[in-house]
Every structure is written in structure tokens, then in C-alpha cells.
Design an enzyme around this catalytic site. Sequence first.
Site, PDB file in Angstrom:
ATOM      1  N   TYR A   1      -5.182  -6.894  12.496  1.00 28.19           N
ATOM      2  CA  TYR A   1      -6.005  -5.674  12.543  1.00 28.19           C
ATOM      3  C   TYR A   1      -7.410  -5.984  13.052  1.00 28.19           C
ATOM      4  O   TYR A   1      -8.398  -5.662  12.390  1.00 28.19           O
ATOM      5  CB  TYR A   1      -6.037  -5.031  11.160  1.00 28.19           C
ATOM      6  CG  TYR A   1      -4.710  -4.380  10.811  1.00 28.19           C
ATOM      7  CD1 TYR A   1      -4.462  -3.062  11.175  1.00 28.19           C
ATOM      8  CD2 TYR A   1      -3.708  -5.089  10.163  1.00 28.19           C
ATOM      9  CE1 TYR A   1      -3.244  -2.463  10.892  1.00 28.19           C
ATOM     10  CE2 TYR A   1      -2.490  -4.496   9.873  1.00 28.19           C
ATOM     11  CZ  TYR A   1      -2.276  -3.183  10.240  1.00 28.19           C
ATOM     12  OH  TYR A   1      -1.071  -2.592   9.965  1.00 28.19           O
TER      13      TYR A   1
ATOM     14  N   GLU B   1       2.297  -5.392  13.770  1.00 25.31           N
ATOM     15  CA  GLU B   1       1.328  -4.403  13.263  1.00 25.31           C
ATOM     16  C   GLU B   1      -0.025  -4.636  13.915  1.00 25.31           C
ATOM     17  O   GLU B   1      -0.508  -5.771  13.974  1.00 25.31           O
ATOM     18  CB  GLU B   1       1.156  -4.505  11.735  1.00 25.31           C
ATOM     19  CG  GLU B   1       2.317  -3.987  10.928  1.00 25.31           C
ATOM     20  CD  GLU B   1       2.062  -4.020   9.420  1.00 25.31           C
ATOM     21  OE1 GLU B   1       0.896  -3.896   8.988  1.00 25.31           O
ATOM     22  OE2 GLU B   1       3.053  -4.197   8.678  1.00 25.31           O
TER      23      GLU B   1
ATOM     24  N   ASP C   1       0.795  -1.228   0.000  1.00 22.11           N
ATOM     25  CA  ASP C   1       0.000   0.000   0.000  1.00 22.11           C
ATOM     26  C   ASP C   1       0.828   1.280   0.000  1.00 22.11           C
ATOM     27  O   ASP C   1       0.256   2.364  -0.048  1.00 22.11           O
ATOM     28  CB  ASP C   1      -0.998   0.007   1.161  1.00 22.11           C
ATOM     29  CG  ASP C   1      -0.320   0.272   2.498  1.00 22.11           C
ATOM     30  OD1 ASP C   1       0.911   0.081   2.595  1.00 22.11           O
ATOM     31  OD2 ASP C   1      -1.017   0.678   3.438  1.00 22.11           O
TER      32      ASP C   1
ATOM     33  N   GLU D   1       4.283 -10.253   5.174  1.00 14.84           N
ATOM     34  CA  GLU D   1       2.998 -10.749   4.702  1.00 14.84           C
ATOM     35  C   GLU D   1       3.047 -11.481   3.353  1.00 14.84           C
ATOM     36  O   GLU D   1       2.355 -11.111   2.396  1.00 14.84           O
ATOM     37  CB  GLU D   1       1.974  -9.603   4.646  1.00 14.84           C
ATOM     38  CG  GLU D   1       1.721  -8.979   5.997  1.00 14.84           C
ATOM     39  CD  GLU D   1       0.550  -8.017   6.025  1.00 14.84           C
ATOM     40  OE1 GLU D   1      -0.032  -7.728   4.959  1.00 14.84           O
ATOM     41  OE2 GLU D   1       0.205  -7.555   7.125  1.00 14.84           O
TER      42      GLU D   1
HETATM   43  C1  GCB Z   1      -0.544  -4.324   6.473  1.00 14.37           C
HETATM   44  C2  GCB Z   1       0.731  -4.033   5.780  1.00 14.37           C
HETATM   45  C3  GCB Z   1       1.061  -2.552   5.799  1.00 14.37           C
HETATM   46  C4  GCB Z   1      -0.165  -1.735   5.495  1.00 14.37           C
HETATM   47  C5  GCB Z   1      -1.217  -2.017   6.558  1.00 14.37           C
HETATM   48  C6  GCB Z   1      -2.501  -1.247   6.276  1.00 14.37           C
HETATM   49  O1  GCB Z   1      -0.806  -5.412   6.907  1.00 14.37           O
HETATM   50  O2  GCB Z   1       1.800  -4.778   6.283  1.00 14.37           O
HETATM   51  O3  GCB Z   1       2.076  -2.324   4.846  1.00 14.37           O
HETATM   52  O4  GCB Z   1       0.093  -0.366   5.443  1.00 14.37           O
HETATM   53  O5  GCB Z   1      -1.498  -3.371   6.588  1.00 14.37           O
HETATM   54  O6  GCB Z   1      -2.696  -0.187   6.824  1.00 14.37           O
HETATM   55  O7  GCB Z   1      -3.296  -1.724   5.479  1.00 14.37           O
END
Ligand code: GCB
Length: 618
Positions: free
Chosen positions: A491, A527, A195, A438
Site C-alpha cells: 500500500y 493488493e 479487518d 499476510e
Molecule cells: C490488507 C489486508 C486486507 C485489508 C487491507 C486494508 O493488507 O490483506 O484484508 O482489507 O489491507 O484495506 O487494510
Amino acid sequence: MHWRIFFATVICVNGIHASGILYPRPSESRETLTLDGIWKFAIANRTEQNKGFKDKWYAAPLHHNVEVIDMPVPSSYNDITQDANIRDHIGWAWYQRDFFLPKSWKSQQVSIRFGSVNYYAVVWINGVEVTNHSGGYLPFEVKITEHLKFGHLNWITVAVNNTLTPWTIPQGKIVYHNDSQRYPAGYYEQQYNFDFFNFAGIHRPVILSATPKTYIDDITINTTSVTDSLGVIFYSVELGGSKIAAYSVIAEIYDAQHRLVAQAKGLKGEISINNPNLWWPRGMNESVGYLYTLKIQLWNDAKNVEGDIYRLPFGVRFIEWNSTGVYINGKSVYFKGFGRHEDAILRGRGLDLVTLTKDYNLMRWIEANSFRTSHYPYSEELMDLADQQGFLVIDEVPAVGLDNFDDELLEAHMQTLKELVQRDKNRPAVVMWSIGNEPQSQKQVSAHYFDTIVKLVHRLDSSRPVTLVLNKPSSQDVAAQFLDVICINRYFGWYSDTGHSELITYQMIKEVTAWHEKHLKPVVVTEYGAGALAGLHTDPPVVWTEDYQVVLMEQNFKAFDQLREMGYLIGEMIWNFADFATPQEYFRPTGCMKGVFTRERQPKFAAHFLRRRYAQLT
Ligand code: GCB
């Protein structure tokens, strides 16, 4: 047309860095000259990508062939102009400038070194191709003595190509749209599986350096054991040039007050330092980031004159790891930090000492002790401050989102890791290598692939643990079995069960426990996070508000506290340190907004909340 057309003229030279890539540092025997500044710049036309090669743009001043603009080096070219074609350019871009050399360099060996160019680079000096390099985030260097003119102007031309393919690290693809209802003939776009905006250009310093003709090519230094009263280091030196046999090597160690504390002779050996000042990360000891200097000096015995001299900063610190944790100088480490990006307003990915310094000030203010170089190696200038300020770094290669695992990709991935270890092997701040982020690690073929990669990294450097950042379910993943430490991105309450903050603590505890129970390895959550638009508030909180970002953090913290007590969670790194640029998406309002700081480096409410937590975590 096929994507290969974009870099048909590039021959990828693997193994280019079998030799050293020491940062150019002036010394009694060495001089440097920067080529940073304003260069002339042009992009190749979308429909005539190879014109610069056909018409030999490197053989004459660029403005004789094409309309040029000014372009600062280092910087990304994308955000410098008002032109969306330059921002979104895919393919070749051309840079050129001139320079003079001091006469004194005539008897020396002269090299040119690029800190990084994204992604491919071809370099000509005075119209002659001197090197090419693929891989966007690591340095490359070449000797150019024979191509230089003294007493005359010299020209350097660099062609840069940002095209990503299924065999670049990271991967991407050029997609042609054949639907003539919607797209004109030949319309194509670059797609990639990450991204962050694929900023391009000459991103880091360009440095000319002069060394003696017999020179120090590489130095490796490792701490082999430490106690309070003794630190033992092992050093080895590689020499280059034609008269190596005429020289002997003197190694001296100086402390931070420039006092000589130990010395040895020879190309390699052990050196003991009595009562060493150990290198400690922030928060674990009063002494933080203590650096010694290893001075390597060549000596010509027959002529009784000194030769090349190089000074390398290093720390005395020892890393161990087992199923419950990572230990520095015998003490267990808890990572409290960030996933980050090198992302500066207007400069893009270009080295920006202002943003870089501010970021360290913010990381110290918030009482973090660590960061991951998500998702590519950061500049050497940035890494120097990590060494000096005692930040722990998980050092990552740009292998983000890999989704096929063939031999060609494996080759490129291994090359990137060789170059990263070569560059950062002597850094005390680097405590773990991350081989990617990932990947599609539920695919069976990835097992052999990652087994091979981990073995390679252990061979290159057995003194640090190896990790890979995973996001597939633990029940499906086939890569974690090879790792020393498991890193996961999750997340909860954002990408899954959006808005359901009441599920976060439960899900995070289940998740981390499942990974640990399956593999009996320590886990870092690298993350977690929520997007928040600075200034947007609701109560009760909804997604995209600063309030929801904080609620999501609070719920994760409850899980982290319990998991830490269980004994195998060894770190938490919020995503992200600051908002950053992404390609245009309807769900990303100008970028990824998960920063606890804005892209301008101002705190969201989350920053104050995180600061309270990090201050109390030890
Ligand atoms: C992830 C990625 C990271 C993204 C993030 C997001 O899992 O590792 O590069 O920026 O999610 O905010 O979607």
C-alpha cells in the site's frame, strides 16, 4: 472465565471429510430438498452461554425455552434486526425449523449438507446430535437416515458459535478487561487480526439429499495432457455403502451440446477426447469457459439394473508453472483482477444470488479475468459461475494474519486445506491454491510451518501451483522460499508515505524486483489501493478522495507496466472490488472504502479508470 467456556461442549472432529463432499445435484437416482427459508432463532445470553446445552434447547421447540425471532437462512444474523446485541453477538446462537420428508425417501440414504456455517456448528435431528463442524467457510455433510421420521414432523436444531481463538482459522481471541474504572466486572470482547466484519450464522444453503444406499461418494478429474487434437483426462471414483462389490462403474463424457464424446469403464482410468474444446479463461481465446460433463453411472451386473448417477461439469485445461510464469494450455497468464469479499448489504456473508450475479456482470464489464477468494473460500454457487464464465481463481483458505505457529494451529490449518481441496479440486477456474494472507512470516518458526503446509497441498493436488500472500519485507520473510508463486500486498502512498503519490512507482518497482531477485519466482501484486469515499473530490488530490484513489492507481500502473516488461510480474489485483463491512474503527467510515465499486455496486471514478486499463491488458 476462560474463552474455552464458549464452546466447551463442542468436540472438534478432525478428518470428518475423509470422504467426498460432492455438491448435491438431482439426477435419475438422486433427489434434493432445500431447508433454506425462515428458521426460528435466538442468541444465548452473554452471561449464560451454555444454557442452551444445559436446558437441552435442541430437544423441544425452541420457543418453549427462549424467546425466538425469525431468521432467514442463508444469511448472516448480524444485520437483520435493529438490535446491536445481535449484530455484535459473541458466542452461541440457536437456529431451529421443522420439515417433512417424501415417502419415497424411506428406502434411500438421506444426508444433510451445510454449504457453510461460521464458525462452529452443532447439529441435532429430532433431538439427537448428528454432527459438528469447525471452520466457517467450507461445507460439511452427514448421513441422517436412521434419525428421520416418515409421516411425522422432523426437527432440526443448529447451534452456531462465532468465537475465534488462537487455534481457529482465522485466529482471534477473547479479551477480558480488568480495569474496573472503565469496564464492569466480566466485560469481554472478541478481537481478531483482520479487518472484515466477522459475520456469523448459517451462511450457505442447507440441503437434504436422498441417494441410493450404494452411492457415488467422490469423483476426481484431472487433465493430464492437452494438444489441439487430443485432451487426456484421468478420472477416479470412490463409492460408498455396503454393496459396493455388486456394482461396476461406467464413465461417459458429454460435450456442451450433450453429445457423447468419450467413455470408459472402471473406478478409474484415462479417457481421451479428440479435438477437445479446451477450457480457456477470459481474453485468451475465443472459446471461454467451455465445460464438458462427466457422467458417472453405477451398474448392478447381477440384477442388470442401473444404480446411482452423478453428473460433474469439468474443463479440459492444463496448468504449468516455472520461474517466469503460470501457463494455461501452454499460454502464459497475466492476472488482471481483484481481491474481493463475499459481502452483501443486509445478508452479510450469506449467499446472495443477486449480488453474486451482479458482481460477475461488473467483473466482465470492467474486463477483469481473475480474482482471489480473499480471505476465505467463497460459495460453490459463486465458484460455479467462475468455471462457466472463464474467470481465473486464486483459491484461498481463511488463514488470515496468522501470528503464532504451533502444532494445534497447524492441524486446524491443514484440515481447512484438505476440505478446500476436496471441495474445489475439480474446478477448472481454480488455478492456484493460496494457503493464507499476510502471516507474520518474518518469524523463524513460520518457516517449518509453511514448509509443512506447502508440502501437504502439493501432496493433495500436484496439478496447481501454491502461493501465500505476503506483506513482510522480502529481506525478513522466511516463507516465500517454499512457494511456487509469490503474492504480495503493498500500500505505497496509503499505509506508508501517506499522500506521497510521487513515490509509488519507484517503491513498487524496487519492491517487486527485490522479491524476484531473491527467489527467482513469478510475482503477483494481490493488493494495492486507496480508500475513497464515493463523491468526495479535491484537486490537487488528497487521501480519501476519488481523485487520490485514481492517482494512486495511475502510479501503480506505471510500475506494473515496467515490471511486466522485465518478465516476472504476472498479475495485478486491486484491493478491493467493492467497499465492504468492517468492525467499527475511527479510521474506517462504516467499512473499508477501497472498493472501485461502492458496497451498493455503483462505480466510483476508479472503476472507469480501471476498465480502460483492463481493456487494453492482454
Ligand atoms: C490488507 C489486508 C486486507 C485489508 C487491507 C486494508 O493488507 O490483506 O484484508 O482489507 O489491507 O484495506 O487494510
